[in-house]
Write a protein that holds these residues in place. Sequence first.
Motif, short mmCIF file in Angstrom:
data_model
loop_
_atom_site.label_atom_id
_atom_site.label_comp_id
_atom_site.label_asym_id
_atom_site.label_seq_id
_atom_site.Cartn_x
_atom_site.Cartn_y
_atom_site.Cartn_z
N LEU A 13 0.84 -1.18 0.00
CA LEU A 13 0.00 0.00 0.00
C LEU A 13 0.89 1.24 0.00
O LEU A 13 1.83 1.32 0.78
CB LEU A 13 -0.88 0.03 1.25
N HIS A 14 0.57 2.17 -0.87
CA HIS A 14 1.28 3.45 -0.93
C HIS A 14 0.34 4.51 -0.35
O HIS A 14 -0.74 4.72 -0.89
CB HIS A 14 1.66 3.80 -2.37
N LEU A 15 0.75 5.14 0.73
CA LEU A 15 -0.06 6.14 1.40
C LEU A 15 0.72 7.45 1.45
O LEU A 15 1.94 7.46 1.57
CB LEU A 15 -0.40 5.71 2.82
N ALA A 16 0.00 8.57 1.39
CA ALA A 16 0.65 9.88 1.43
C ALA A 16 -0.15 10.82 2.33
O ALA A 16 -1.37 10.73 2.43
CB ALA A 16 0.75 10.47 0.03
N ARG A 17 0.58 11.71 2.97
CA ARG A 17 -0.04 12.79 3.75
C ARG A 17 0.27 14.06 2.99
O ARG A 17 1.44 14.40 2.78
CB ARG A 17 0.55 12.84 5.16
N PHE A 96 13.64 9.69 3.00
CA PHE A 96 13.26 10.50 1.85
C PHE A 96 13.09 9.61 0.64
O PHE A 96 13.65 8.53 0.56
CB PHE A 96 14.33 11.57 1.56
N GLY A 97 12.27 10.08 -0.29
CA GLY A 97 12.07 9.37 -1.54
C GLY A 97 13.01 9.89 -2.60
O GLY A 97 13.71 10.90 -2.39
N ALA A 98 13.05 9.24 -3.74
CA ALA A 98 13.94 9.64 -4.83
C ALA A 98 13.66 11.06 -5.30
O ALA A 98 14.55 11.74 -5.79
CB ALA A 98 13.80 8.65 -5.99
N ASP A 99 12.43 11.52 -5.12
CA ASP A 99 12.06 12.87 -5.57
C ASP A 99 12.14 13.90 -4.44
O ASP A 99 11.65 15.00 -4.58
CB ASP A 99 10.67 12.86 -6.17
N GLY A 100 12.74 13.54 -3.32
CA GLY A 100 12.90 14.47 -2.21
C GLY A 100 11.74 14.53 -1.24
O GLY A 100 11.79 15.25 -0.25
N ARG A 101 10.68 13.75 -1.51
CA ARG A 101 9.56 13.73 -0.56
C ARG A 101 10.01 13.08 0.75
O ARG A 101 10.87 12.22 0.76
CB ARG A 101 8.39 12.91 -1.12
N GLY A 102 9.39 13.49 1.85
CA GLY A 102 9.67 12.85 3.13
C GLY A 102 9.03 11.48 3.19
O GLY A 102 7.91 11.30 2.73
N ARG A 103 9.74 10.53 3.75
CA ARG A 103 9.23 9.16 3.82
C ARG A 103 9.26 8.65 5.26
O ARG A 103 10.31 8.69 5.91
CB ARG A 103 10.08 8.23 2.95
N LEU A 122 5.75 7.72 17.79
CA LEU A 122 6.86 7.65 16.83
C LEU A 122 6.47 8.22 15.47
O LEU A 122 7.26 8.92 14.84
CB LEU A 122 7.34 6.21 16.68
N LEU A 123 5.25 7.96 15.03
CA LEU A 123 4.79 8.50 13.75
C LEU A 123 4.77 10.02 13.80
O LEU A 123 5.28 10.69 12.89
CB LEU A 123 3.41 7.95 13.40
N LEU A 124 4.21 10.59 14.86
CA LEU A 124 4.18 12.05 14.98
C LEU A 124 5.58 12.63 15.07
O LEU A 124 5.88 13.67 14.46
CB LEU A 124 3.36 12.47 16.20
N ALA A 125 6.45 11.99 15.83
CA ALA A 125 7.83 12.46 15.94
C ALA A 125 8.50 12.46 14.57
O ALA A 125 9.22 13.39 14.20
CB ALA A 125 8.62 11.59 16.92
N CYS A 126 8.24 11.42 13.79
CA CYS A 126 8.81 11.31 12.45
C CYS A 126 8.29 12.44 11.55
O CYS A 126 9.06 13.08 10.82
CB CYS A 126 8.47 9.95 11.85
N LEU A 127 6.99 12.69 11.60
CA LEU A 127 6.41 13.75 10.76
C LEU A 127 6.96 15.12 11.15
O LEU A 127 7.29 15.93 10.28
CB LEU A 127 4.88 13.72 10.85
N HIS A 128 7.08 15.38 12.43
CA HIS A 128 7.69 16.64 12.88
C HIS A 128 9.13 16.74 12.41
O HIS A 128 9.60 17.80 11.98
CB HIS A 128 7.63 16.76 14.41
N LEU A 133 13.28 18.94 8.70
CA LEU A 133 14.32 18.69 7.68
C LEU A 133 13.98 19.32 6.33
O LEU A 133 14.71 19.16 5.37
CB LEU A 133 14.54 17.18 7.52
N GLY A 134 12.83 20.02 6.26
CA GLY A 134 12.47 20.74 5.05
C GLY A 134 11.48 20.06 4.13
O GLY A 134 11.16 20.58 3.06
N HIS A 135 10.99 18.89 4.51
CA HIS A 135 9.99 18.20 3.68
C HIS A 135 8.63 18.86 3.90
O HIS A 135 8.30 19.26 5.00
CB HIS A 135 9.94 16.72 4.02
N ARG A 136 7.84 18.94 2.83
CA ARG A 136 6.52 19.59 2.92
C ARG A 136 5.38 18.59 2.99
O ARG A 136 4.27 18.95 3.36
CB ARG A 136 6.35 20.54 1.74
N TRP A 137 5.63 17.36 2.61
CA TRP A 137 4.63 16.31 2.73
C TRP A 137 5.33 14.98 2.85
O TRP A 137 6.54 14.89 2.67
CB TRP A 137 3.61 16.37 1.61
#
Length: 161
Positions: A13-17, A96-103, A122-128, A133-137
């Motif tokens: 499953l590929h999920l995105a915020r 990070f993904g190959a396109d610079g998205r946060g992973r 842990l999920l919230l800590a990761c998103l913060h 680190l400059g990721h927008r999504w």
Amino acid sequence: MTALPAALALRRLHLARPDLEGLPEVDVPAGWRLRTFRPGDETAWLNVVTRADTLLRVDHQTFARTFEAAPADLPQRLLFLETPSGETAGTVTAWFGADGRGRVHWLAVDPAWQGRGYGRLLLLACLHHLRALGHRWAFLITEAGRLRAVRLYLRAGFQPE
């Protein structure tokens, strides 16, 4: 609860915020600690992930393959949650993904500590961390058989890509 057939359980499953704004605060319990990777933490990572992961075989080569593209980034991207006694309760990587998205990558909570909200922490800590680190999504990849994890991600604003 009935187990999913193996073919469905391992379906990716590929999920995105869509953004990293408006995140709830990370509430680390008193005495607990969030910290980043230090040399030698490969074993702590492997111990947690091996105990937590019931779908995949994980070993030292998994760690090496996963992070070989950017080992210098581990001290700023690989997080650990420690109990007051210093035991590693969980881990997650703000990768990070190959396109610079946060992973969100390799979120795992030791079974001894599951069901107490530490996966959400842990999920919230990761998103913060990704936002800092400059990721927008953010995005993540998981397996359909990880029903509790999928519910966690959906509740945190992730949507199927």
